[in-house]
Scaffold this motif. Sequence first.
Motif, PDB file in Angstrom:
ATOM      1  N   ASP A  74       0.797  -1.235   0.000  1.00 32.58           N
ATOM      2  CA  ASP A  74       0.000   0.000   0.000  1.00 32.58           C
ATOM      3  C   ASP A  74       0.826   1.280   0.000  1.00 32.58           C
ATOM      4  O   ASP A  74       0.272   2.364  -0.219  1.00 32.58           O
ATOM      5  CB  ASP A  74      -0.928   0.026   1.226  1.00 32.58           C
ATOM      6  CG  ASP A  74      -1.864  -1.168   1.254  1.00 32.58           C
ATOM      7  OD1 ASP A  74      -2.332  -1.571   0.172  1.00 32.58           O
ATOM      8  OD2 ASP A  74      -2.110  -1.696   2.351  1.00 32.58           O
ATOM      9  N   TYR A  75       2.130   1.158   0.290  1.00 33.05           N
ATOM     10  CA  TYR A  75       2.969   2.356   0.362  1.00 33.05           C
ATOM     11  C   TYR A  75       4.368   1.982  -0.100  1.00 33.05           C
ATOM     12  O   TYR A  75       5.131   1.374   0.662  1.00 33.05           O
ATOM     13  CB  TYR A  75       2.984   2.904   1.800  1.00 33.05           C
ATOM     14  CG  TYR A  75       3.697   4.217   1.959  1.00 33.05           C
ATOM     15  CD1 TYR A  75       3.063   5.415   1.642  1.00 33.05           C
ATOM     16  CD2 TYR A  75       5.009   4.274   2.427  1.00 33.05           C
ATOM     17  CE1 TYR A  75       3.713   6.626   1.786  1.00 33.05           C
ATOM     18  CE2 TYR A  75       5.675   5.482   2.573  1.00 33.05           C
ATOM     19  CZ  TYR A  75       5.023   6.653   2.251  1.00 33.05           C
ATOM     20  OH  TYR A  75       5.664   7.852   2.392  1.00 33.05           O
ATOM     21  N   PRO A  76       4.723   2.291  -1.350  1.00 35.78           N
ATOM     22  CA  PRO A  76       6.030   1.904  -1.890  1.00 35.78           C
ATOM     23  C   PRO A  76       7.183   2.363  -0.996  1.00 35.78           C
ATOM     24  O   PRO A  76       7.193   3.487  -0.501  1.00 35.78           O
ATOM     25  CB  PRO A  76       6.075   2.597  -3.253  1.00 35.78           C
ATOM     26  CG  PRO A  76       4.627   2.772  -3.629  1.00 35.78           C
ATOM     27  CD  PRO A  76       3.913   3.028  -2.317  1.00 35.78           C
ATOM     28  N   GLY A  77       8.109   1.458  -0.757  1.00 35.04           N
ATOM     29  CA  GLY A  77       9.264   1.744   0.088  1.00 35.04           C
ATOM     30  C   GLY A  77       9.046   1.382   1.547  1.00 35.04           C
ATOM     31  O   GLY A  77       9.995   1.257   2.313  1.00 35.04           O
ATOM     32  N   SER A  78       7.806   1.189   1.926  1.00 40.52           N
ATOM     33  CA  SER A  78       7.473   0.834   3.308  1.00 40.52           C
ATOM     34  C   SER A  78       7.661  -0.662   3.525  1.00 40.52           C
ATOM     35  O   SER A  78       7.407  -1.470   2.636  1.00 40.52           O
ATOM     36  CB  SER A  78       6.015   1.216   3.581  1.00 40.52           C
ATOM     37  OG  SER A  78       5.558   0.677   4.800  1.00 40.52           O
ATOM     38  N   SER A  79       8.103  -1.022   4.705  1.00 34.63           N
ATOM     39  CA  SER A  79       8.251  -2.432   5.069  1.00 34.63           C
ATOM     40  C   SER A  79       7.001  -2.931   5.777  1.00 34.63           C
ATOM     41  O   SER A  79       6.344  -2.196   6.516  1.00 34.63           O
ATOM     42  CB  SER A  79       9.447  -2.624   6.008  1.00 34.63           C
ATOM     43  OG  SER A  79      10.646  -2.304   5.344  1.00 34.63           O
ATOM     44  N   ASP A  95       6.361   0.303   8.513  1.00 34.63           N
ATOM     45  CA  ASP A  95       7.046   1.582   8.706  1.00 34.63           C
ATOM     46  C   ASP A  95       6.633   2.449   7.529  1.00 34.63           C
ATOM     47  O   ASP A  95       6.129   1.949   6.535  1.00 34.63           O
ATOM     48  CB  ASP A  95       8.568   1.424   8.816  1.00 34.63           C
ATOM     49  CG  ASP A  95       9.230   1.051   7.497  1.00 34.63           C
ATOM     50  OD1 ASP A  95       8.561   0.487   6.602  1.00 34.63           O
ATOM     51  OD2 ASP A  95      10.434   1.304   7.359  1.00 34.63           O
ATOM     52  N   PHE A  96       6.750   3.740   7.656  1.00 35.56           N
ATOM     53  CA  PHE A  96       6.373   4.650   6.584  1.00 35.56           C
ATOM     54  C   PHE A  96       7.492   5.662   6.383  1.00 35.56           C
ATOM     55  O   PHE A  96       7.384   6.809   6.813  1.00 35.56           O
ATOM     56  CB  PHE A  96       5.044   5.357   6.910  1.00 35.56           C
ATOM     57  CG  PHE A  96       3.868   4.428   6.901  1.00 35.56           C
ATOM     58  CD1 PHE A  96       3.320   4.001   5.697  1.00 35.56           C
ATOM     59  CD2 PHE A  96       3.315   3.963   8.082  1.00 35.56           C
ATOM     60  CE1 PHE A  96       2.233   3.135   5.673  1.00 35.56           C
ATOM     61  CE2 PHE A  96       2.236   3.102   8.069  1.00 35.56           C
ATOM     62  CZ  PHE A  96       1.697   2.678   6.865  1.00 35.56           C
ATOM     63  N   PRO A  97       8.587   5.241   5.725  1.00 36.35           N
ATOM     64  CA  PRO A  97       9.696   6.163   5.520  1.00 36.35           C
ATOM     65  C   PRO A  97       9.256   7.403   4.756  1.00 36.35           C
ATOM     66  O   PRO A  97       8.503   7.320   3.794  1.00 36.35           O
ATOM     67  CB  PRO A  97      10.709   5.354   4.714  1.00 36.35           C
ATOM     68  CG  PRO A  97      10.114   4.032   4.450  1.00 36.35           C
ATOM     69  CD  PRO A  97       8.777   3.962   5.097  1.00 36.35           C
ATOM     70  N   GLY A  98       9.689   8.543   5.251  1.00 41.02           N
ATOM     71  CA  GLY A  98       9.355   9.804   4.606  1.00 41.02           C
ATOM     72  C   GLY A  98       8.078  10.435   5.113  1.00 41.02           C
ATOM     73  O   GLY A  98       7.789  11.583   4.801  1.00 41.02           O
ATOM     74  N   LEU A  99       7.297   9.709   5.884  1.00 39.84           N
ATOM     75  CA  LEU A  99       6.076  10.265   6.469  1.00 39.84           C
ATOM     76  C   LEU A  99       6.306  10.503   7.957  1.00 39.84           C
ATOM     77  O   LEU A  99       6.861   9.654   8.637  1.00 39.84           O
ATOM     78  CB  LEU A  99       4.892   9.303   6.329  1.00 39.84           C
ATOM     79  CG  LEU A  99       4.258   9.155   4.969  1.00 39.84           C
ATOM     80  CD1 LEU A  99       3.084   8.175   5.055  1.00 39.84           C
ATOM     81  CD2 LEU A  99       3.767  10.485   4.437  1.00 39.84           C
ATOM     82  N   ASP A 100       5.850  11.619   8.440  1.00 40.84           N
ATOM     83  CA  ASP A 100       5.909  11.865   9.872  1.00 40.84           C
ATOM     84  C   ASP A 100       4.564  11.462  10.451  1.00 40.84           C
ATOM     85  O   ASP A 100       3.615  12.237  10.438  1.00 40.84           O
ATOM     86  CB  ASP A 100       6.204  13.344  10.167  1.00 40.84           C
ATOM     87  CG  ASP A 100       6.281  13.623  11.658  1.00 40.84           C
ATOM     88  OD1 ASP A 100       6.348  12.652  12.453  1.00 40.84           O
ATOM     89  OD2 ASP A 100       6.268  14.811  12.027  1.00 40.84           O
ATOM     90  N   VAL A 101       4.473  10.204  10.907  1.00 43.18           N
ATOM     91  CA  VAL A 101       3.203   9.722  11.443  1.00 43.18           C
ATOM     92  C   VAL A 101       3.005  10.153  12.891  1.00 43.18           C
ATOM     93  O   VAL A 101       1.931   9.954  13.450  1.00 43.18           O
ATOM     94  CB  VAL A 101       3.068   8.183  11.316  1.00 43.18           C
ATOM     95  CG1 VAL A 101       3.009   7.774   9.862  1.00 43.18           C
ATOM     96  CG2 VAL A 101       4.183   7.467  12.041  1.00 43.18           C
TER      97      VAL A 101
END
Length: 171
Positions: A74-79, A95-101
Amino acid sequence: MTSAQGDAQPDRSALEARRRLIRDRYLRPGGERPPSSARGLHHTALISSDVERTIRFYQDVLEFPLTELIENRDYPGSSHFFFDIGNGNLLAFFDFPGLDVGPYAEVLGGLHHVAISVEPGRWRHLVGKLADAGVDHVVHSEVSVYFRDPDGARLELIADPLGEMYGNEVL
Protein backbone atom coordinates in the motif's frame (compact mmCIF):
# COMPACT_ATOMS: atom_id res chain seq x y z
CA MET A 1 -11.04 10.01 34.01
CA THR A 2 -9.51 13.36 33.15
CA SER A 3 -10.34 16.66 34.80
CA ALA A 4 -11.96 17.70 31.52
CA GLN A 5 -14.51 14.94 32.06
CA GLY A 6 -15.51 16.45 35.38
CA ASP A 7 -15.65 15.12 38.88
CA ALA A 8 -18.87 13.11 38.54
CA GLN A 9 -18.40 9.40 39.15
CA PRO A 10 -20.45 6.98 37.07
CA ASP A 11 -23.28 5.13 38.79
CA ARG A 12 -21.67 1.69 38.95
CA SER A 13 -24.90 -0.11 39.82
CA ALA A 14 -26.55 1.44 36.76
CA LEU A 15 -23.58 0.39 34.61
CA GLU A 16 -23.79 -3.18 35.93
CA ALA A 17 -27.54 -3.21 35.25
CA ARG A 18 -26.82 -2.09 31.67
CA ARG A 19 -24.18 -4.84 31.26
CA ARG A 20 -26.68 -7.39 32.57
CA LEU A 21 -29.30 -6.18 30.06
CA ILE A 22 -26.79 -6.41 27.19
CA ARG A 23 -25.65 -9.89 28.29
CA ASP A 24 -29.27 -11.07 28.50
CA ARG A 25 -30.06 -9.64 25.07
CA TYR A 26 -26.99 -10.80 23.12
CA LEU A 27 -24.94 -13.44 24.94
CA ARG A 28 -25.84 -17.03 24.10
CA PRO A 29 -24.59 -20.16 25.88
CA GLY A 30 -21.74 -21.90 24.06
CA GLY A 31 -23.94 -24.70 22.71
CA GLU A 32 -26.41 -22.20 21.26
CA ARG A 33 -23.92 -19.90 19.53
CA PRO A 34 -23.47 -20.31 15.78
CA PRO A 35 -19.94 -20.97 14.59
CA SER A 36 -17.91 -17.88 13.76
CA SER A 37 -17.57 -16.90 10.13
CA ALA A 38 -13.87 -16.19 10.80
CA ARG A 39 -10.95 -18.63 10.84
CA GLY A 40 -8.94 -16.55 13.31
CA LEU A 41 -6.94 -13.36 13.60
CA HIS A 42 -4.59 -13.28 10.62
CA HIS A 43 -2.56 -10.38 11.99
CA THR A 44 -2.81 -7.15 13.90
CA ALA A 45 -0.76 -4.38 12.30
CA LEU A 46 0.99 -1.66 14.29
CA ILE A 47 3.31 1.15 13.22
CA SER A 48 7.08 1.02 13.60
CA SER A 49 9.25 4.12 13.42
CA ASP A 50 12.43 2.01 13.32
CA VAL A 51 12.32 -1.47 11.78
CA GLU A 52 15.50 -2.78 13.40
CA ARG A 53 14.60 -1.44 16.86
CA THR A 54 11.18 -3.07 16.58
CA ILE A 55 12.73 -6.39 15.52
CA ARG A 56 15.21 -6.29 18.41
CA PHE A 57 12.41 -5.63 20.90
CA TYR A 58 9.90 -8.20 19.67
CA GLN A 59 12.37 -10.92 18.69
CA ASP A 60 15.10 -10.48 21.30
CA VAL A 61 13.18 -9.27 24.37
CA LEU A 62 9.75 -10.87 23.84
CA GLU A 63 11.06 -13.90 21.92
CA PHE A 64 8.53 -13.62 19.07
CA PRO A 65 10.36 -14.89 15.96
CA LEU A 66 10.44 -12.64 12.89
CA THR A 67 8.76 -14.64 10.10
CA GLU A 68 8.87 -12.29 7.09
CA LEU A 69 9.95 -8.83 5.95
CA ILE A 70 8.44 -7.62 2.67
CA GLU A 71 7.50 -4.37 0.97
CA ASN A 72 4.15 -2.93 2.01
CA ARG A 73 1.90 -3.15 -1.06
CA ASP A 74 0.00 0.00 0.00
CA TYR A 75 2.97 2.36 0.36
CA PRO A 76 6.03 1.90 -1.89
CA GLY A 77 9.26 1.74 0.09
CA SER A 78 7.47 0.83 3.31
CA SER A 79 8.25 -2.43 5.07
CA HIS A 80 5.61 -4.90 6.25
CA PHE A 81 7.03 -7.41 8.71
CA PHE A 82 5.60 -10.17 10.84
CA PHE A 83 6.24 -11.91 14.16
CA ASP A 84 4.94 -15.33 15.20
CA ILE A 85 2.88 -14.95 18.38
CA GLY A 86 1.81 -18.59 18.47
CA ASN A 87 -1.27 -20.58 17.55
CA GLY A 88 -0.95 -19.54 13.89
CA ASN A 89 -1.29 -15.83 14.74
CA LEU A 90 0.90 -12.94 13.67
CA LEU A 91 1.74 -9.48 14.95
CA ALA A 92 2.64 -7.25 12.01
CA PHE A 93 4.21 -3.83 11.57
CA PHE A 94 4.51 -1.17 8.91
CA ASP A 95 7.05 1.58 8.71
CA PHE A 96 6.37 4.65 6.58
CA PRO A 97 9.70 6.16 5.52
CA GLY A 98 9.35 9.80 4.61
CA LEU A 99 6.08 10.27 6.47
CA ASP A 100 5.91 11.87 9.87
CA VAL A 101 3.20 9.72 11.44
CA GLY A 102 3.92 11.23 14.86
CA PRO A 103 4.09 9.37 18.15
CA TYR A 104 1.71 6.61 19.15
CA ALA A 105 -1.52 8.01 20.58
CA GLU A 106 -4.03 6.12 22.66
CA VAL A 107 -7.39 7.65 21.80
CA LEU A 108 -11.03 6.79 22.40
CA GLY A 109 -12.13 4.65 19.51
CA GLY A 110 -8.55 3.55 18.86
CA LEU A 111 -6.42 0.62 19.92
CA HIS A 112 -6.12 0.32 23.69
CA HIS A 113 -3.75 -2.66 23.93
CA VAL A 114 -2.84 -5.99 22.40
CA ALA A 115 -3.04 -8.95 24.83
CA ILE A 116 -0.92 -11.99 24.01
CA SER A 117 -1.26 -15.27 25.92
CA VAL A 118 1.92 -17.02 27.05
CA GLU A 119 2.47 -20.10 29.23
CA PRO A 120 2.86 -19.22 32.95
CA GLY A 121 6.55 -20.24 33.08
CA ARG A 122 7.30 -18.28 29.93
CA TRP A 123 5.33 -15.31 31.38
CA ARG A 124 7.61 -15.17 34.44
CA HIS A 125 10.67 -15.46 32.19
CA LEU A 126 9.49 -12.61 29.93
CA VAL A 127 8.61 -10.35 32.89
CA GLY A 128 12.23 -10.82 33.97
CA LYS A 129 13.49 -9.99 30.48
CA LEU A 130 11.40 -6.80 30.44
CA ALA A 131 12.97 -5.80 33.78
CA ASP A 132 16.48 -6.68 32.56
CA ALA A 133 15.91 -4.60 29.40
CA GLY A 134 14.79 -1.60 31.48
CA VAL A 135 11.24 -1.66 30.08
CA ASP A 136 8.74 0.02 32.43
CA HIS A 137 6.02 -2.49 33.20
CA VAL A 138 3.20 -3.15 35.66
CA VAL A 139 2.24 -6.62 36.85
CA HIS A 140 -1.46 -7.04 37.58
CA SER A 141 -3.06 -10.00 39.40
CA GLU A 142 0.14 -12.05 38.96
CA VAL A 143 -1.02 -13.12 35.47
CA SER A 144 -0.82 -9.92 33.42
CA VAL A 145 2.04 -7.58 32.68
CA TYR A 146 1.41 -4.30 30.88
CA PHE A 147 4.12 -2.32 29.09
CA ARG A 148 4.76 -0.25 25.98
CA ASP A 149 6.80 -1.15 22.94
CA PRO A 150 9.51 1.22 21.65
CA ASP A 151 6.89 3.22 19.72
CA GLY A 152 4.50 3.47 22.66
CA ALA A 153 1.92 0.81 21.75
CA ARG A 154 0.52 -0.77 24.93
CA LEU A 155 0.93 -4.53 25.19
CA GLU A 156 -0.17 -7.12 27.72
CA LEU A 157 1.34 -10.53 28.22
CA ILE A 158 -1.20 -12.70 30.01
CA ALA A 159 -0.55 -16.11 31.55
CA ASP A 160 -4.21 -17.11 31.29
CA PRO A 161 -4.93 -19.68 28.58
CA LEU A 162 -6.54 -18.61 25.34
CA GLY A 163 -10.27 -18.34 25.88
CA GLU A 164 -9.95 -17.46 29.59
CA MET A 165 -9.69 -14.13 31.37
CA TYR A 166 -8.87 -14.03 35.09
CA GLY A 167 -10.46 -17.44 35.65
CA ASN A 168 -13.56 -16.74 33.55
CA GLU A 169 -14.29 -18.57 30.31
CA VAL A 170 -14.63 -15.96 27.57
CA LEU A 171 -14.69 -18.36 24.61
